[in-house]
Design a protein around this motif. Structure first.
Motif, mmCIF file in Angstrom:
data_model
loop_
_atom_site.group_PDB
_atom_site.id
_atom_site.type_symbol
_atom_site.label_atom_id
_atom_site.label_comp_id
_atom_site.label_asym_id
_atom_site.label_seq_id
_atom_site.Cartn_x
_atom_site.Cartn_y
_atom_site.Cartn_z
ATOM 1 N N ALA A 53 0.870 -1.344 0.392
ATOM 2 C CA ALA A 53 -0.279 -0.198 0.374
ATOM 3 C C ALA A 53 0.772 1.419 -0.203
ATOM 4 O O ALA A 53 0.445 2.916 -0.519
ATOM 5 C CB ALA A 53 -1.143 0.408 0.978
ATOM 6 N N ALA A 54 2.370 1.384 0.232
ATOM 7 C CA ALA A 54 2.770 2.215 0.739
ATOM 8 C C ALA A 54 3.206 3.365 -0.479
ATOM 9 O O ALA A 54 3.186 4.419 -0.544
ATOM 10 C CB ALA A 54 4.077 1.970 1.570
ATOM 11 N N ALA A 55 3.550 2.525 -1.895
ATOM 12 C CA ALA A 55 3.380 3.643 -3.125
ATOM 13 C C ALA A 55 2.302 3.989 -3.733
ATOM 14 O O ALA A 55 2.329 4.323 -3.682
ATOM 15 C CB ALA A 55 4.042 2.209 -4.143
ATOM 16 N N LEU A 56 0.561 3.555 -2.596
ATOM 17 C CA LEU A 56 -0.148 4.403 -3.219
ATOM 18 C C LEU A 56 -0.837 5.232 -2.360
ATOM 19 O O LEU A 56 -1.219 5.920 -2.831
ATOM 20 C CB LEU A 56 -1.465 2.958 -3.592
ATOM 21 N N VAL A 57 -0.126 4.889 -1.153
ATOM 22 C CA VAL A 57 -1.632 6.303 0.063
ATOM 23 C C VAL A 57 0.691 6.152 1.323
ATOM 24 O O VAL A 57 0.364 4.939 1.041
ATOM 25 C CB VAL A 57 -2.587 5.194 0.293
ATOM 26 N N PRO A 58 -0.144 6.754 1.724
ATOM 27 C CA PRO A 58 1.216 6.832 2.828
ATOM 28 C C PRO A 58 0.144 6.376 3.667
ATOM 29 O O PRO A 58 -1.220 5.525 4.014
ATOM 30 C CB PRO A 58 0.181 8.415 3.732
ATOM 31 N N THR A 59 0.989 4.847 4.546
ATOM 32 C CA THR A 59 1.005 3.760 4.884
ATOM 33 C C THR A 59 2.054 4.018 6.407
ATOM 34 O O THR A 59 3.272 4.417 6.502
ATOM 35 C CB THR A 59 0.533 2.689 4.159
ATOM 36 N N ARG A 60 1.026 3.505 7.466
ATOM 37 C CA ARG A 60 2.236 2.969 8.945
ATOM 38 C C ARG A 60 1.790 2.375 9.457
ATOM 39 O O ARG A 60 0.714 1.733 8.827
ATOM 40 C CB ARG A 60 1.683 4.052 10.513
ATOM 41 N N PHE A 61 2.679 1.592 8.758
ATOM 42 C CA PHE A 61 2.908 -0.163 10.511
ATOM 43 C C PHE A 61 2.912 0.048 11.547
ATOM 44 O O PHE A 61 4.256 0.488 11.845
ATOM 45 C CB PHE A 61 3.511 -1.111 9.751
ATOM 46 N N ILE A 62 2.133 -1.097 12.102
ATOM 47 C CA ILE A 62 2.533 -1.125 14.088
ATOM 48 C C ILE A 62 2.391 -2.082 14.044
ATOM 49 O O ILE A 62 1.603 -3.654 14.066
ATOM 50 C CB ILE A 62 0.892 -0.422 14.560
ATOM 51 N N GLY A 63 3.543 -2.566 14.490
ATOM 52 C CA GLY A 63 3.403 -4.147 15.229
ATOM 53 C C GLY A 63 4.423 -4.113 16.565
ATOM 54 O O GLY A 63 5.145 -3.318 17.104
ATOM 55 N N ARG A 64 5.087 -5.586 16.515
ATOM 56 C CA ARG A 64 6.622 -6.159 17.349
ATOM 57 C C ARG A 64 7.377 -6.686 16.918
ATOM 58 O O ARG A 64 7.531 -7.787 16.319
ATOM 59 C CB ARG A 64 5.990 -6.240 18.437
ATOM 60 N N VAL A 65 8.492 -6.818 16.986
ATOM 61 C CA VAL A 65 9.595 -7.648 16.858
ATOM 62 C C VAL A 65 10.841 -7.706 17.779
ATOM 63 O O VAL A 65 10.776 -7.122 19.022
ATOM 64 C CB VAL A 65 10.103 -7.014 15.270
ATOM 65 N N GLY A 66 11.466 -8.838 17.897
ATOM 66 C CA GLY A 66 12.172 -9.009 18.581
ATOM 67 C C GLY A 66 13.524 -8.168 18.933
ATOM 68 O O GLY A 66 13.614 -7.580 17.679
ATOM 69 N N ASP A 67 14.290 -8.418 19.420
ATOM 70 C CA ASP A 67 14.988 -8.054 20.045
ATOM 71 C C ASP A 67 16.172 -8.020 19.550
ATOM 72 O O ASP A 67 17.837 -8.161 20.472
ATOM 73 C CB ASP A 67 15.490 -6.581 21.753
ATOM 74 N N ASP A 68 16.514 -8.194 18.667
ATOM 75 C CA ASP A 68 18.021 -8.677 17.612
ATOM 76 C C ASP A 68 18.051 -8.406 16.482
ATOM 77 O O ASP A 68 17.225 -7.265 15.814
ATOM 78 C CB ASP A 68 17.037 -10.392 17.921
ATOM 79 N N GLY A 69 18.765 -9.605 15.622
ATOM 80 C CA GLY A 69 19.095 -7.807 14.660
ATOM 81 C C GLY A 69 18.279 -8.557 13.717
ATOM 82 O O GLY A 69 18.105 -8.100 11.839
ATOM 83 N N ALA A 70 17.710 -9.838 13.176
ATOM 84 C CA ALA A 70 16.436 -10.349 12.484
ATOM 85 C C ALA A 70 15.031 -8.680 12.589
ATOM 86 O O ALA A 70 14.667 -8.785 11.264
ATOM 87 C CB ALA A 70 16.102 -11.712 12.436
ATOM 88 N N GLY A 71 14.650 -8.867 13.987
ATOM 89 C CA GLY A 71 13.892 -7.346 14.032
ATOM 90 C C GLY A 71 14.311 -5.957 13.118
ATOM 91 O O GLY A 71 13.169 -5.608 12.559
#
Length: 297
Positions: A53-71
């Motif tokens: 969607a971000a290429a089409l409309v202003p978009t925000r993501f809300i979530g949680r990732v680990g406190d690690d390099g992958a996140g």
């Protein structure tokens, strides 16, 4: 469509995970080797919607990732797609292994890890929201389930539209049809996205029966067959799907459809226009591995 419509902020809440995609290049043989190609990419249903969607409309993501390099890497990859990324960081970043057969159908092995622990989101992260979208994967575990309910109420208070994606027939069966139907009905989304199997699980039959009891508008996808839209339980649109020459990987097709639909809706398109936008974006992902790649050819 290459320019972003300044028609309001889309906020997507849910999972940001690593996708490990196994493309079987021959029929899968149990208990022995099967030839395959393996790809790694940024994944997660909610993150997929936001990225498209971000290429089409202003978009925000809300979530949680680990406190690690992958996140950190996953959040950076999503930001690179033009998404305003707001993530909590704690624990271990999740992943999904997707085994894709030669026919394009896939089997998924999700480990959501930190994503399922989303809680106590800052209300300011919803500032400016015009549309809030939530995949049903967010209902799988607490505390995320309760937190999503709170965010939906905050978004409604701000005057935003709300959409929910049914996400997976397996998820519905695992959580219990009546339970997840009750949860979605209680949220009363303006739009519910579902494929035909998910729709049947939730009690929406081929004629749209009970659609009005679960959402204001129900969008039922039938793969290459026409998409049906039910408003108030009545068929409002029956929109054909343009053929795709080669379907290789259906991963993320539903997420891309939701992104295209919502962006078009925020831009003022009618129901048919929203469907066509969803079809076009979904078609761009089903010939490539994983949900984070788009066939631009």
């Amino acid at each position: 469509m290459n320019s972003r419509a300044e028609s309001g902020l889309l906020v997507v809440v849910g999972d940001l995970l690593e996708d490990i995609v196994v493309w079987a290049t021959e029929p899968i043989r149990a208990a022995t080797d099967s030839a395959a190609q393996v790809f790694r990419s940024r994944g997660g249903s909610a993150a997929n919607v936001a990225a498209h969607a971000a290429a089409l409309v202003p978009t925000r993501f809300i979530g949680r990732v680990g406190d690690d390099g992958a996140g950190l890497a996953l959040a950076s990859a999503l930001e690179a797609r033009g998404v305003d990324v707001r993530v909590q960081r704690q624990g271990r970043t999740g992943a999904v292994v997707l085994v894709v057969g030669p026919d394009g159908e896939r089997t998924m092995f999700p480990d959501r890890a930190a994503a399922a622990d989303l809680d106590a989101v800052e209300p300011a992260w919803l500032d400016g929201v015009a549309w809030l979208h939530v995949p049903s994967y967010a209902f799988e575990h607490e505390p995320m389930r309760s937190e999503v309910r709170r965010l939906v109420q905050l978004a409604r208070t701000a005057g935003a539209a709300v959409s929910v994606d049914a996400s997976s027939a397996g998820l519905i069966d695992g959580l219990g049809v009546e339970r997840i139907r009750a949860w979605i009905s209680a949220l009363r989304p303006d739009v519910l996205f579902a494929d035909e199997t998910e729709a049947r699980r939730l009690g929406v039959d081929a004629g749209g029966a009970d659609a009005s009891r679960i959402a204001g508008r129900v969008v039922v996808k039938h793969g290459p067959a026409p998409t049906e839209v039910f408003d108030g339980g009545e068929l409002a649109a029956h929109v054909p799907v343009a053929p795709v020459a080669e379907v290789r990987d259906l991963t993320g097709a539903g997420d891309a459809f939701a992104a295209g639909w919502i962006a078009a809706a925020l831009g003022g398109a009618d129901v048919e226009g929203c469907c066509l936008a969803g079809h076009a974006l979904a078609a761009s992902v089903i010939t490539v591995p994983g949900a984070d790649r788009v066939n631009s050819g």
